[in-house]
Design a protein around this motif. Structure first.
Motif, mmCIF file in Angstrom:
data_model
loop_
_atom_site.group_PDB
_atom_site.id
_atom_site.type_symbol
_atom_site.label_atom_id
_atom_site.label_comp_id
_atom_site.label_asym_id
_atom_site.label_seq_id
_atom_site.Cartn_x
_atom_site.Cartn_y
_atom_site.Cartn_z
ATOM 1 N N GLY A 193 -71.714 -44.801 -31.323
ATOM 2 C CA GLY A 193 -72.191 -45.511 -30.146
ATOM 3 C C GLY A 193 -71.546 -46.872 -30.008
ATOM 4 O O GLY A 193 -71.298 -47.564 -31.005
ATOM 5 N N GLY A 194 -71.314 -47.281 -28.779
ATOM 6 C CA GLY A 194 -70.674 -48.574 -28.549
ATOM 7 C C GLY A 194 -71.495 -49.752 -29.031
ATOM 8 O O GLY A 194 -70.951 -50.809 -29.356
ATOM 9 N N ARG A 195 -72.838 -49.606 -29.066
ATOM 10 C CA ARG A 195 -73.709 -50.688 -29.545
ATOM 11 C C ARG A 195 -73.984 -50.605 -31.040
ATOM 12 O O ARG A 195 -74.658 -51.473 -31.586
ATOM 13 C CB ARG A 195 -75.047 -50.659 -28.796
ATOM 14 C CG ARG A 195 -74.962 -50.977 -27.322
ATOM 15 C CD ARG A 195 -76.347 -51.161 -26.706
ATOM 16 N NE ARG A 195 -77.107 -49.910 -26.658
ATOM 17 C CZ ARG A 195 -78.105 -49.584 -27.483
ATOM 18 N NH1 ARG A 195 -78.464 -50.401 -28.466
ATOM 19 N NH2 ARG A 195 -78.748 -48.427 -27.347
ATOM 20 N N ASP A 196 -73.476 -49.574 -31.684
ATOM 21 C CA ASP A 196 -73.785 -49.315 -33.093
ATOM 22 C C ASP A 196 -72.726 -49.975 -33.979
ATOM 23 O O ASP A 196 -71.847 -49.319 -34.540
ATOM 24 C CB ASP A 196 -73.831 -47.806 -33.320
ATOM 25 C CG ASP A 196 -74.440 -47.411 -34.660
ATOM 26 O OD1 ASP A 196 -74.888 -48.303 -35.405
ATOM 27 O OD2 ASP A 196 -74.478 -46.200 -34.943
ATOM 28 N N GLU A 197 -72.821 -51.300 -34.127
ATOM 29 C CA GLU A 197 -71.760 -52.058 -34.796
ATOM 30 C C GLU A 197 -71.546 -51.630 -36.247
ATOM 31 O O GLU A 197 -70.411 -51.529 -36.722
ATOM 32 C CB GLU A 197 -72.085 -53.554 -34.736
ATOM 33 C CG GLU A 197 -72.084 -54.130 -33.324
ATOM 34 C CD GLU A 197 -72.373 -55.616 -33.313
ATOM 35 O OE1 GLU A 197 -72.485 -56.215 -34.407
ATOM 36 O OE2 GLU A 197 -72.483 -56.174 -32.209
ATOM 37 N N ALA A 200 -69.713 -48.373 -36.196
ATOM 38 C CA ALA A 200 -68.371 -48.547 -35.641
ATOM 39 C C ALA A 200 -67.416 -49.000 -36.733
ATOM 40 O O ALA A 200 -66.241 -48.604 -36.765
ATOM 41 C CB ALA A 200 -68.399 -49.553 -34.492
ATOM 42 N N VAL A 217 -65.887 -43.213 -28.927
ATOM 43 C CA VAL A 217 -66.894 -44.266 -28.786
ATOM 44 C C VAL A 217 -67.666 -44.008 -27.488
ATOM 45 O O VAL A 217 -67.067 -43.924 -26.406
ATOM 46 C CB VAL A 217 -66.246 -45.658 -28.760
ATOM 47 C CG1 VAL A 217 -67.321 -46.735 -28.578
ATOM 48 C CG2 VAL A 217 -65.459 -45.908 -30.044
ATOM 49 N N VAL A 218 -68.988 -43.889 -27.616
ATOM 50 C CA VAL A 218 -69.843 -43.654 -26.455
ATOM 51 C C VAL A 218 -70.367 -45.001 -25.969
ATOM 52 O O VAL A 218 -71.248 -45.611 -26.593
ATOM 53 C CB VAL A 218 -71.006 -42.710 -26.795
ATOM 54 C CG1 VAL A 218 -71.861 -42.467 -25.556
ATOM 55 C CG2 VAL A 218 -70.481 -41.393 -27.360
ATOM 56 N N ASP A 219 -69.827 -45.498 -24.880
ATOM 57 C CA ASP A 219 -70.190 -46.812 -24.366
ATOM 58 C C ASP A 219 -71.683 -46.886 -24.050
ATOM 59 O O ASP A 219 -72.262 -45.963 -23.467
ATOM 60 C CB ASP A 219 -69.389 -47.130 -23.110
ATOM 61 C CG ASP A 219 -67.915 -47.350 -23.395
ATOM 62 O OD1 ASP A 219 -67.570 -47.662 -24.549
ATOM 63 O OD2 ASP A 219 -67.107 -47.186 -22.457
ATOM 64 N N GLY A 220 -72.298 -48.007 -24.443
ATOM 65 C CA GLY A 220 -73.689 -48.268 -24.106
ATOM 66 C C GLY A 220 -74.705 -47.605 -25.006
ATOM 67 O O GLY A 220 -75.906 -47.881 -24.891
ATOM 68 N N GLU A 232 -72.669 -36.678 -23.782
ATOM 69 C CA GLU A 232 -71.449 -37.207 -24.381
ATOM 70 C C GLU A 232 -71.213 -36.632 -25.777
ATOM 71 O O GLU A 232 -70.068 -36.372 -26.167
ATOM 72 C CB GLU A 232 -71.513 -38.734 -24.446
ATOM 73 C CG GLU A 232 -71.421 -39.421 -23.100
ATOM 74 C CD GLU A 232 -72.751 -39.470 -22.343
ATOM 75 O OE1 GLU A 232 -73.749 -38.899 -22.830
ATOM 76 O OE2 GLU A 232 -72.790 -40.093 -21.264
#
Length: 242
Positions: A193-197, A200, A217-220, A232
């Protein structure tokens, strides 16, 4: 003939964690096989709870060759399966997961955290567990509808069994697999996930050890990808190796 797609859920969930994803899959291409992991759902009472035991369960249930996808804890189990039987896993999809904590000092600290939480779990109701699990910073920003659906799945478990699972297949208990992953040759897709730092960063580590891997990467989206972004996730599964 459709390929068998084995889907492995995360910690504290059950096979129902994949319910939002299943309608998004092409059933002419995939035949989903969605088991519970040991210590969870219908396998709450199965012992011992170990990575080897989970690998044995998956390989016993799956056909000779299959596509394998795991989310979070399920992703860690999936990597053990792929390493145990690389000739049987045609493709590997890893969703919001890691191959283990590399530094022994950090791993020891996580083991201590896991043991403290396991001890608490043994005294909790399943509702108290769900409250505490969902309140973690890792899951901040989960959309309300996804959070409601997720809570219903958490409540399908037994807190004592989850405590045993945390001790047997928790992140602190797992020896890192990063170096062993270099031996894998099947196509690999890593989804984050894009928010999953935090995860990532793990995705970047996968790029180093698995140069053939595709990173999506799934944005948001945050850590709870199967419930937050099922379409997604399904697209990433179906695009893997295409």
């Amino acid at each position: 003939m459709p390929e068998t797609l084995v889907l492995l859920h995360g910690f504290g969930g059950t096979h129902r964690a994949w319910d939002p994803v299943l309608p998004e899959l092409d059933r002419e291409r995939y035949n989903p096989l969605v088991p519970d992991l040991r210590g969870h759902g219908t396998k709450a009472g199965v012992r011992p709870i170990s990575f080897d035991g989970c690998v044995s369960d998956v390989l016993a249930a799956a056909p000779r060759e299959f596509v394998l996808c795991g989310y979070s804890l399920g992703g860690r189990v999936a990597q053990h399966v792929a390493l145990a039987a690389p000739d049987r896993v045609s493709r590997l999809v890893l969703v919001a997961t890691s191959a283990g904590i590399e530094a022994e000092e950090d791993r020891a600290a996580r083991r201590a955290e896991d043991e403290a939480f396991a001890s608490d779990l043994e005294q909790m109701t399943i509702e108290e567990y769900a409250d505490r699990w969902q309140a973690q910073p890792l899951f901040a920003g989960t959309p309300p509808e996804a959070a409601r659906w997720w809570r219903a799945d958490l409540l399908r478990n037994d807190p004592v069994a989850l405590a045993d699972a945390l001790r047997g297949i928790g992140a602190g208990d797992m020896e890192p697999l990063w170096d062993r992953l270099r031996t894998l040759t099947m196509p690999v897709t890593v989804v984050v996930g894009g928010r999953d730092e935090k995860f990532a960063a793990w995705a970047a580590r996968y790029r180093e050890v698995l140069p053939q891997a595709e990173v999506v990467v799934v944005d948001g989206a945050g850590h709870g990808l199967p419930r937050e972004a099922p379409r997604e996730v399904a697209a990433a599964i179906q695009g893997a190796g295409a």
